[in-house]
Design an enzyme around this catalytic site. Structure first.
Site, PDB file in Angstrom:
ATOM      1  N   ASN A 167       0.814  -1.221   0.000  1.00 12.26           N
ATOM      2  CA  ASN A 167       0.000   0.000   0.000  1.00 12.26           C
ATOM      3  C   ASN A 167       0.847   1.270   0.000  1.00 12.26           C
ATOM      4  OD1 ASN A 167      -2.595  -1.422   0.250  1.00 12.26           O
ATOM      5  ND2 ASN A 167      -1.875  -1.926   2.309  1.00 12.26           N
ATOM      6  N   GLU A 178      -8.251  10.207   0.963  1.00 15.27           N
ATOM      7  CA  GLU A 178      -7.747  11.058   2.033  1.00 15.27           C
ATOM      8  C   GLU A 178      -7.280  12.374   1.438  1.00 15.27           C
ATOM      9  OE1 GLU A 178      -4.357   9.340   3.935  1.00 15.27           O
ATOM     10  OE2 GLU A 178      -3.274   9.011   2.066  1.00 15.27           O
ATOM     11  N   ASN A 206      -4.079  15.038   1.987  1.00 14.55           N
ATOM     12  CA  ASN A 206      -2.782  15.291   2.602  1.00 14.55           C
ATOM     13  C   ASN A 206      -2.557  16.794   2.670  1.00 14.55           C
ATOM     14  OD1 ASN A 206      -1.279  12.609   3.021  1.00 14.55           O
ATOM     15  ND2 ASN A 206      -2.136  12.406   0.969  1.00 14.55           N
TER      16      ASN A 206
END
Length: 638
Positions: free
Chosen positions: A148, A203, A205
């Protein structure tokens, strides 16, 4: 960025809730924390397998596990909790649906406000003053991953349709406004391969990422942008640099577009950029970390000729090491990142990156450039078919090294013979039957790839003045120096005509530049032992090479190959690390696949399992001990 934005988007559960409120597509899952293995199993069953366990403060692939069964969840909970605590000092985990075979695509952005400046030069602290401006850049595709964690990134993506890209950008801007975000940032998505191209928020960042150079290189009409400059400009209250905002104005006819169409715009891209992350790890051992000193370290040149039109492609290396630097087991194993940019197309940038990695010298530790070169050779990668399960799909049994095709092997044989000839002449070594590949037409030597017992080929000099040689592969069991078919006739299919147009060899430089059959290539000459075997790296393949006279080769065929050491009764540490725990004790009976122990390296928890069924004779290493690669941990009864 403001602290509240960092806190909100740094927590994966909170960020997911905010994204949903901003009408951003999100992955189905549980909206709270899982508190125990049994709770995680219950949640996973409610969602439906497969699921992903994630650290709520996580990133970089740490504290994550894909789970297909209840047992996977129980084990994944324990390992992810330990990693989350080690990396982020936050043990909280959550579970969401695992989207199978997606592409990992992310949008780089700059957001900022222009604030007023007082007469004394101080920036006004009025957060609401000035309009929030949001600038999105060409997307990045980051789908080639192991554990990942990204290892290859490129821009633009070969997958996205224009309408998908526009909708992603609209959702990114909606999220930025909802968070009231200012600075450089990245919003990551998973995109499926259906015609509809469904995508889901992963997500945000609140920082620059490792892969930001590919964005910089394709933006700005090929002149590039500096995202660090843009980020500092925003932090100083000056907003997004005007020259960056003008990139959108120059790239589109905004007056003829609707408000919705303008909302979906990003900076136009020029050319293609691709980045490789160079990690201190052994891809043949399942990408396990490698530690130690960099005994030799030479970065590639800043430009590489493109094969298609002869124009140079730009090469950028971002690194933090020097010769002699120590790669320790306590931090992330990334050594550097190598970026190739072509102003023309993706194929040129791939070829340029291959050329750069061929010339990148790293000695003293294992590292992953050979694996990256193998991916860059892969047919499906070159076609842009790169889902996040690419490595599992194309390397189901792991990576065993680059396999050269017959033409590449013949080229390596010819180069090896030429280098050996030069070395013997300049080091005053006793001559083989071919004293110099360039001056003795009709002479022969034998080159063995893989050492004395490897694949053998005869090199015939056919035209020394023009560097022409004939490479003839010898069957493994043959004791002659002629390849034969089943009827004993010479097998002409095993012949390769090779022309070494030029060769630049300096014994002090491990990189040999060669023009072979009209193509510029590089080979790295590594260490040479006292038997005359030297290691070479060619197109990513690491090969032991041995040059012999014809008589030496014929005699070597009568020698027996040494037997490999039998370690089937042992469990050895596959990497340097710390023994965290045992799941067995002396005298225990275990089954194949059963957990034996956990070794931690670079804060990653690695479960070692038994390859066989049997009885544990002795657990040799103590919990907490620092282990070396191949150090014995457990011994079985014979």
């Amino acid at each position: 960025p403001k602290a509240d934005a960092i806190i909100a988007m740094g927590d994966k559960i909170t960020s997911k809730q905010i994204a949903s409120d901003a009408n951003v597509n999100t992955i189905p899952g549980y909206d709270g924390f899982v508190t125990s293995p049994s709770h995680a199993v219950q949640v996973a069953n409610d969602i439906g397998y497969p699921v992903m366990i994630k650290a709520t403060s996580g990133g970089g692939g740490k504290g994550m596990r894909i789970c297909y069964t209840d047992d996977d969840v129980r084990e994944g909970f324990v390992l992810s909790t330990a990693e989350a605590k080690s990396f982020f000092d936050d043990e909280r985990l959550f579970v969401e649906k695992f989207i199978e075979n997606p592409h990992h695509i992310e949008i780089q952005l700059l957001a900022g406000r222009k604030t007023t400046t007082s007469s004394d030069g101080d920036i006004s602290d009025n957060e609401n003053e000035g309009k929030l401006e949001i600038l999105c850049f060409p997307e990045r595709e980051c789908s080639i991953q192991r554990r990942n964690q990204k290892i290859l990134e490129e821009s633009p993506s070969t997958l996205l349709k224009p309408e998908t890209r526009a909708e992603m950008i609209r959702q990114v801007k909606s999220l930025v406004r909802t968070v009231n975000y200012t600075s450089a940032g990245t919003v990551e998505f998973l995109v499926d391969e259906t015609d509809k191209q469904n995508f889901y928020f992963l997500e945000m960042n609140t920082r620059l990422q490792v892969e930001h150079p590919v964005t910089e290189m394709v933006s700005g009409g090929g002149d590039g942008v500096d995202l660090v400059y843009g980020m500092i400009n925003v932090a100083a209250g000056r907003g997004i640099p005007e020259e960056y905002l003008d990139l959108v104005h120059r790239g589109y006819d905004l007056e003829s577009m609707t408000e919705e169409e303008v909302e979906g715009l990003a900076v136009p891209h020029t050319g293609h950029a691709i980045e490789a992350r160079i990690y201190a790890e052994d891809p043949i051992r399942g990408f396990l970390p490698s530690t130690g000193p960099l005994l030799k370290y030479v970065e590639p040149p800043k430009s590489i000729p493109a094969h298609e039109n002869g124009n140079d492609c730009r090469i950028r290396v971002d690194s933090g090491v020097l010769p002699g630097s120590i790669i320790s087991p306590y931090y992330d194993p990334m050594i550097s990142k190598v970026i190739a940019y072509s102003p023309n197309n993706r194929n040129e940038s791939i070829n340029a990156l291959r050329g750069a990695l061929d010339r990148y010298v790293i000695r003293g530790i294992e590292q992953n450039s050979s694996f990256i070169l193998d991916v860059l050779r892969n047919k499906y990668f070159n076609e842009g078919r790169t889902p996040t399960n690419f490595i599992d799909l194309h390397y189901p049994d792991g990576f065993t090294g680059v396999e050269l095709d017959s033409n590449e092997r013949a080229e390596l044989v010819a180069i090896t013979a030429a280098v050996n000839s030069w070395r013997r002449a300049h080091l005053d070594l006793p001559p083989l039957s071919m004293n110099d590949i360039y001056t003795n037409d009709g002479e022969k030597v034998v080159v063995c790839l893989g050492g004395m017992f490897g694949s053998a080929s005869v090199v015939h000099v056919t035209d020394s003045e023009n560097g022409k040689v004939l490479v003839e592969h010898i069957p493994q069991k043959s004791t002659s120096c002629v390849a034969e078919d089943d009827n004993g006739r010479e097998d002409l299919s095993a012949l390769h005509d090779i022309t070494i147009n030029s060769i630049e060899y300096d014994p002090l430089n491990p990189v040999v530049e060669v023009v072979i059959n009209g193509q510029q290539k590089a080979i790295q000459i590594q260490n040479e032992d006292n038997t005359g075997i030297f290691s070479a790296q060619y197109s990513g393949a690491n090969v032991e090479c041995l040059v012999m006279s014809v008589d030496e080769y014929k005699l070597s065929r009568h020698m027996k190959e040494p037997k490999a050491l039998d370690t089937s009764n042992l469990i050895l540490s596959p990497m340097p690390g710390t023994l965290v725990s045992y799941a067995v004790d002396d005298g225990d009976e275990v089954l194949a696949g059963q957990e034996i122990c956990v070794v931690e390296a670079m804060k990653m928890q690695n479960v070692l399992r038994s390859a066989r069924s049997g009885i544990i004779k002795k657990c040799h290493a103590e919990v907490g001990a620092s282990l070396m690669t191949d150090e014995m941990i457990v011994e079985f009864d014979s």
